[in-house]
Design an enzyme around this catalytic site. Structure first.
Site, PDB file in Angstrom:
ATOM      1  N   TYR A  15       0.819  -1.212   0.000  1.00 22.42           N
ATOM      2  CA  TYR A  15       0.000   0.000   0.000  1.00 22.42           C
ATOM      3  C   TYR A  15       0.854   1.264   0.000  1.00 22.42           C
ATOM      4  CZ  TYR A  15      -4.388  -2.435   0.454  1.00 22.42           C
ATOM      5  OH  TYR A  15      -5.481  -3.220   0.190  1.00 22.42           O
ATOM      6  N   TYR A 143     -14.571  -4.517   3.100  1.00 22.37           N
ATOM      7  CA  TYR A 143     -13.207  -4.940   2.760  1.00 22.37           C
ATOM      8  C   TYR A 143     -13.020  -6.363   3.270  1.00 22.37           C
ATOM      9  CZ  TYR A 143      -8.224  -5.522   2.425  1.00 22.37           C
ATOM     10  OH  TYR A 143      -6.988  -6.027   2.111  1.00 22.37           O
ATOM     11  N   ASP A 235     -17.383 -12.235   8.425  1.00 25.39           N
ATOM     12  CA  ASP A 235     -15.946 -11.974   8.340  1.00 25.39           C
ATOM     13  C   ASP A 235     -15.537 -11.231   9.618  1.00 25.39           C
ATOM     14  OD1 ASP A 235     -13.389 -11.109   7.916  1.00 25.39           O
ATOM     15  OD2 ASP A 235     -13.754 -10.234   5.932  1.00 25.39           O
ATOM     16  N   LYS A 264      -5.941 -12.045  11.788  1.00 28.24           N
ATOM     17  CA  LYS A 264      -5.445 -10.896  12.563  1.00 28.24           C
ATOM     18  C   LYS A 264      -5.163 -11.231  14.039  1.00 28.24           C
ATOM     19  CE  LYS A 264      -6.411  -7.183   9.513  1.00 28.24           C
ATOM     20  NZ  LYS A 264      -7.491  -6.941   8.593  1.00 28.24           N
TER      21      LYS A 264
END
Ligand SMILES: *Cc1c(COP(=O)(O)O)cnc(C)c1O
Length: 422
Positions: A15, A143, A235, A264
């Site tokens: 990114y 996302y 999610d 995560k």
């Protein structure tokens, strides 16, 4: 040569526009909420290193368990073989999840957890009907990751633009609220027989701008899906493991999603690991003497024992009463601070869910990720030893749960001065 110069010779960062980016901070050490750079400068990691770190850096319990596992079994192929850390982690995770989740499928990260979930749903329909459903419903600002399937079910943005002709067609819907819920339900009813699944980030949309919506409306969407046999995927890659004040954001629901995606915080932010869980309805649709009904998916490092050991150690810490107390403490500190800035003329919106506090800055014109305000805010806090990475004009705090009241107060104080100076 300094680390920054060596980095510039050989590294392509994520990114990052490599032509004119801000300098990369060379980090040499982490301890608790702090990261230390080459010169010994201390930073508060107020974004949990891209939302993964929940118990602080270099946690001794996780480090010890990882070292122990490395010295016992570092890796083994997971097709045809199994091992204690993978089985134990599944045994401990499944009962923690809302509803009745039956099986764990391992992969490497959040994106792969989403890919597996999508493949489970799409193949579910291939395995169980003559005319398989292929349409997927997702939120407009969702996302779900950066691989092609995950990108396809994510909102279209500047990130996905170069690939847009190759992304599969998805029915995007607005976030639900009191005004549009009936309309959204009608849309699902109208599409019903074509839709394979509905994928969503429960109550907080992370990378889309920390957008929030209420559980009662998600319940109604899930209920409508279930009426038509449409499968539902929660999610929880960002929201899982205490982030929203409960172990899982979906604990706020009355309904039960069929599939969960986790990553995560799963390993406490120590190692990459992805998990897709499903209920028996999904799993049973793949049981057959027909080999074509097998889920042919797997990664080299599926269920890596060291990553599973890190996840088990992270769960030990998460389940201690002290961790939940810390989460509640952050939640109430955030609340007190947000009350003091609500209505500030420089802020368009202040919102909170659990340990996530969001301040949306007023901007003129472009509010996108490319806004110059983003870099000004980012640098302002970095100079003051605080890592905050605004999403465009959206500033948010998403700290490890071990952050102290003093460090929170320091961050709040600097936000107040930023509100005056920027
Ligand atoms: C970060 C994220 C992903 C992707 O996870 P990676 O590990 O970065 O591939 C998927 N879904 C959500 C909600 C996320 O926040």
């Amino acid at each position: 040569m300094s680390l920054i110069n060596r980095d510039a010779q050989v590294i392509w960062h994520p990114y990052t526009q490599m032509k004119n980016h801000l300098p990369h901070v060379p980090i040499v050490r982490g301890e608790g909420v702090y990261l230390f750079d080459e010169k010994g400068k201390k930073y508060i990691d107020a974004v949990s290193s891209w939302w993964v770190n929940i118990h602080g850096h270099a946690h001794p319990h996780i480090a010890a368990k990882v070292a122990e596992q490395l010295n016992t079994l570092e890796h083994v192929i997971f097709a045809g073989f199994t091992h204690e850390p993978a089985v134990r982690l599944a045994e401990r995770l499944l009962p923690l999840l809302p509803g009745v989740q039956k099986k764990v499928f391992y992969s490497d990260n959040g994106s792969t957890a989403v890919e597996v979930a999508l493949k489970m749903c799409l193949q579910y329909w291939v395995n169980t009907t003559k005319e398989p459903r292929t349409k997927i419903i997702a939120f407009k600002d969702a996302y779900h990751g950066d691989t092609f399937g995950a990108m396809s079910v994510s909102g279209r943005s500047i990130f996905t633009e170069p690939f847009s002709p190759l992304l599969f067609d998805v029915e995007f819907v607005e976030l639900p609220n009191a005004q549009n819920i009936e309309q959204l339900k009608s849309k699902i009813n109208y599409l019903s027989n074509e839709v394979a699944c509905f994928i969503f980030e429960p109550m907080v949309l992370g990378a889309g701008g920390m957008l929030m919506y209420e559980a009662i409306y998600l319940d109604q969407l899930i209920e409508t899906c279930q009426k038509h046999g449409i499968l539902t995927i929660a999610d929880e890659v960002m929201t899982g493991f205490g982030r929203t004040g409960k172990y899982f954001s979906t604990e706020a629901l009355q309904t039960e999603p069929d599939i969960f995606c986790l990553s995560k915080g799963l390993t406490g932010g120590t190692m990459p690991l992805g998990v897709t869980t499903c209920n028996s309805k999904i799993f049973n649709a793949f049981l057959s003497d027909d080999k074509l009904k097998t889920l042919y998916h797997g990664h080299s490092f599926t269920a890596n024992p060291v990553a599973c050991a890190a996840a088990l150690a992270s769960l030990d810490i998460l389940l201690q009463p002290e961790t939940l107390q810390n989460i509640k403490r952050i939640e109430s500190r955030h609340q007190v601070f947000s009350e003091s800035i609500i209505g500030h003329p420089k802020l368009k919106n202040v919102r909170q869910n659990g340990t996530i506090l969001v301040m949306e800055w007023q901007t003129e014109g472009d509010t996108s990720y490319l806004n110059g305000l983003r870099d000004r805010l980012y640098l302002y806090f970095l100079e003051r030893g605080i890592i905050l990475r605004p999403l465009g004009n959206i500033l948010y705090i998403l700290p490890p749960y071990v952050i102290s009241d003093e460090d929170l107060a320091y961050i709040y104080q600097n936000i107040l001065t930023a509100l005056e100076e920027i």
